[in-house]
Scaffold this motif. Sequence first.
Motif, PDB file in Angstrom:
ATOM      1  N   CYS A 245       0.825  -1.211   0.000  1.00  0.00           N
ATOM      2  CA  CYS A 245       0.000   0.000   0.000  1.00  0.00           C
ATOM      3  C   CYS A 245       0.859   1.261   0.000  1.00  0.00           C
ATOM      4  N   ILE A 246       1.942   1.238   0.769  1.00  0.00           N
ATOM      5  CA  ILE A 246       2.842   2.399   0.780  1.00  0.00           C
ATOM      6  C   ILE A 246       3.432   2.629  -0.608  1.00  0.00           C
ATOM      7  N   LEU A 247       3.825   1.561  -1.281  1.00  0.00           N
ATOM      8  CA  LEU A 247       4.397   1.702  -2.615  1.00  0.00           C
ATOM      9  C   LEU A 247       3.379   2.231  -3.616  1.00  0.00           C
ATOM     10  N   VAL A 248       2.131   1.795  -3.503  1.00  0.00           N
ATOM     11  CA  VAL A 248       1.092   2.291  -4.411  1.00  0.00           C
ATOM     12  C   VAL A 248       0.854   3.782  -4.183  1.00  0.00           C
ATOM     13  N   VAL A 249       0.832   4.194  -2.911  1.00  0.00           N
ATOM     14  CA  VAL A 249       0.640   5.615  -2.610  1.00  0.00           C
ATOM     15  C   VAL A 249       1.806   6.437  -3.168  1.00  0.00           C
ATOM     16  N   ILE A 250       3.030   5.949  -2.984  1.00  0.00           N
ATOM     17  CA  ILE A 250       4.194   6.664  -3.522  1.00  0.00           C
ATOM     18  C   ILE A 250       4.136   6.713  -5.047  1.00  0.00           C
ATOM     19  N   LEU A 251       3.667   5.638  -5.659  1.00  0.00           N
ATOM     20  CA  LEU A 251       3.542   5.622  -7.120  1.00  0.00           C
ATOM     21  C   LEU A 251       2.561   6.682  -7.602  1.00  0.00           C
ATOM     22  N   GLN A 280      -6.298  -4.296  -3.456  1.00  0.00           N
ATOM     23  CA  GLN A 280      -5.541  -4.568  -2.237  1.00  0.00           C
ATOM     24  C   GLN A 280      -6.448  -4.569  -1.015  1.00  0.00           C
ATOM     25  N   SER A 281      -7.418  -3.687  -0.982  1.00  0.00           N
ATOM     26  CA  SER A 281      -8.335  -3.629   0.155  1.00  0.00           C
ATOM     27  C   SER A 281      -9.195  -4.881   0.237  1.00  0.00           C
ATOM     28  N   SER A 282      -9.610  -5.403  -0.914  1.00  0.00           N
ATOM     29  CA  SER A 282     -10.397  -6.640  -0.908  1.00  0.00           C
ATOM     30  C   SER A 282      -9.574  -7.818  -0.410  1.00  0.00           C
ATOM     31  N   ALA A 283      -8.309  -7.879  -0.807  1.00  0.00           N
ATOM     32  CA  ALA A 283      -7.457  -8.993  -0.369  1.00  0.00           C
ATOM     33  C   ALA A 283      -7.123  -8.894   1.114  1.00  0.00           C
ATOM     34  N   ALA A 284      -7.050  -7.680   1.653  1.00  0.00           N
ATOM     35  CA  ALA A 284      -6.639  -7.501   3.046  1.00  0.00           C
ATOM     36  C   ALA A 284      -7.682  -8.005   4.024  1.00  0.00           C
ATOM     37  N   VAL A 285      -8.951  -7.900   3.682  1.00  0.00           N
ATOM     38  CA  VAL A 285     -10.019  -8.293   4.614  1.00  0.00           C
ATOM     39  C   VAL A 285     -10.605  -9.650   4.265  1.00  0.00           C
ATOM     40  N   ARG A 286     -10.063 -10.320   3.247  1.00  0.00           N
ATOM     41  CA  ARG A 286     -10.584 -11.633   2.874  1.00  0.00           C
ATOM     42  C   ARG A 286     -10.305 -12.644   3.977  1.00  0.00           C
ATOM     43  N   GLY A 287     -11.299 -13.417   4.349  1.00  0.00           N
ATOM     44  CA  GLY A 287     -11.154 -14.435   5.379  1.00  0.00           C
ATOM     45  C   GLY A 287     -11.482 -13.954   6.781  1.00  0.00           C
ATOM     46  N   LEU A 288     -11.709 -12.655   6.953  1.00  0.00           N
ATOM     47  CA  LEU A 288     -12.056 -12.133   8.266  1.00  0.00           C
ATOM     48  C   LEU A 288     -13.559 -12.214   8.490  1.00  0.00           C
ATOM     49  N   THR A 289     -13.948 -12.388   9.751  1.00  0.00           N
ATOM     50  CA  THR A 289     -15.355 -12.351  10.086  1.00  0.00           C
ATOM     51  C   THR A 289     -15.873 -10.920   9.975  1.00  0.00           C
ATOM     52  N   VAL A 290     -17.132 -10.782   9.641  1.00  0.00           N
ATOM     53  CA  VAL A 290     -17.742  -9.462   9.487  1.00  0.00           C
ATOM     54  C   VAL A 290     -18.066  -8.909  10.873  1.00  0.00           C
ATOM     55  N   MET A 297      -6.936  -2.236  10.223  1.00  0.00           N
ATOM     56  CA  MET A 297      -6.705  -2.482   8.807  1.00  0.00           C
ATOM     57  C   MET A 297      -7.638  -1.643   7.941  1.00  0.00           C
ATOM     58  N   ASP A 298      -8.880  -1.470   8.378  1.00  0.00           N
ATOM     59  CA  ASP A 298      -9.826  -0.634   7.628  1.00  0.00           C
ATOM     60  C   ASP A 298      -9.355   0.812   7.566  1.00  0.00           C
ATOM     61  N   VAL A 299      -8.845   1.312   8.694  1.00  0.00           N
ATOM     62  CA  VAL A 299      -8.338   2.693   8.726  1.00  0.00           C
ATOM     63  C   VAL A 299      -7.172   2.847   7.753  1.00  0.00           C
ATOM     64  N   TRP A 300      -6.267   1.872   7.748  1.00  0.00           N
ATOM     65  CA  TRP A 300      -5.105   1.957   6.867  1.00  0.00           C
ATOM     66  C   TRP A 300      -5.510   1.908   5.397  1.00  0.00           C
ATOM     67  N   ILE A 301      -6.367   0.972   5.041  1.00  0.00           N
ATOM     68  CA  ILE A 301      -6.794   0.844   3.648  1.00  0.00           C
ATOM     69  C   ILE A 301      -7.549   2.082   3.194  1.00  0.00           C
ATOM     70  N   PHE A 302      -8.431   2.597   4.049  1.00  0.00           N
ATOM     71  CA  PHE A 302      -9.200   3.792   3.679  1.00  0.00           C
ATOM     72  C   PHE A 302      -8.272   4.993   3.496  1.00  0.00           C
ATOM     73  N   ALA A 303      -7.290   5.150   4.393  1.00  0.00           N
ATOM     74  CA  ALA A 303      -6.372   6.293   4.286  1.00  0.00           C
ATOM     75  C   ALA A 303      -5.548   6.204   3.008  1.00  0.00           C
ATOM     76  N   CYS A 304      -5.024   5.025   2.695  1.00  0.00           N
ATOM     77  CA  CYS A 304      -4.232   4.881   1.471  1.00  0.00           C
ATOM     78  C   CYS A 304      -5.089   5.115   0.229  1.00  0.00           C
TER      79      CYS A 304
END
Length: 421
Positions: A245-251, A280-290, A297-304
């Motif tokens: 995510c950091i690399l995508v933001v820098i890109l 990336q956001s979809s892959a990060a939360v895959r397998g987690l309970t709702v 993780m939601d805060v990080w993905i939303f900020a990026c």
Amino acid sequence: MAVLLVSVLVALLIYPVSAGIPTINLSRHEIVTQLLDGYEATVAPAEYGIGVTDKVQLYILSIDSISDSSMDYDMSFYLRQRWYDPRLRFNASLGVDALELDPKLMDRIWVPDIYIINEKTAKFHTVTVPNKMMYIYPDGLVLYSVRVSGVFSCMMNLHKYPLDKQICDIRMESYSHSASTLVVRWNDPPAEMSKTLRLPQFDITLMKSFFCDQQYMGINYTCIGLDIHLERNIGYYLTQTYVPCILVVILSWVNFWLSVDAVPARISLGLLTVLTMTTQSSAAVRGLTVVSYVKAMDVWIFACLFFVFAGLLEFAWVNVSNRVESRRKSVLDLPALVNGSAPNSPTKQNSPLPREGFSFKPSKNREKARNIDRVSRFLFPLAFILFNVGYWLVYLVLWEPVVDKHADTEGVTMPINLNDD
């Protein structure tokens, strides 16, 4: 008479060992037979006026998996118990230190009816024989051990996921015997752990025993529990989520260094980074309970995603500012086009009358677009650095939503160090 005594003495001198072994083996068999004669395995020792205190100890063999989606964990352990049953006393002078019972005989001995409260599924191991043992000592002490594997529930708090700490417990109590009949307590130490135990996603920091005595329908029951403190390893999430995510933001910041006229390149790069962050956001939360709350993780993905999308909006602003000049020039040339003359014809260039209402400065808006890019080159990285400082400071240092509910209760705290050789 003298001849008989001499014969007996010679026999003892010649066959002392061979005569002793059958006597000991026979004594063991006789002791077990006498103990089980008239013994009722369905009746607790407390029925004879003596309360039973069951000392429990766990030897943890493995913790195979800890699931965030189903909120449970798999564990295999030896359940060790010790109690006194006066009906099983025998004479210690017979030369027998302890009776080791065969698994087929164990069903004929009374055993405390301990069950695990937060168990989902569990089983006893029976390969190649039932994995259980029982020793009986002359004073009536009974040692009983059985191997158990099961899935146990663990209610997790995922506010800080994946920078979180969790406390999973195991609780045991008697199912049918009240505190007046059976008292369940921890042995010292309450739990031990195999040195070969390793967890792929968590580190076990410590274990703490506690008591959780309950009252059901006005009847008191004794209960014991063990808290297992877990700290999640973030190495996997650093390499799979945070660093990408950091690399995508820098890109996305490369847009600020491209020419304001490179519209196809800038819009392609902006859309590419937005789509990459969405994937990336979809892959990060895959397998987690709702869950109904916001995770770290939601805060990080939303900020990026916000920073990447803001970079795309910055390009739109720059593009609009750069095109103001060309749009105004097109409006100025519109009457000439309507009259059939070329925009740059001598008639237009030699016209002495200025068109009122237009103040045209060719370089002003283009310079404004370039200034927006120049400011963004420093503003976006600075804002992202400040966000990172706040994010890691809050989630790693300042805030801990998981509270040890048994911190003030009586129990034994056992620090864990699995790095010992």
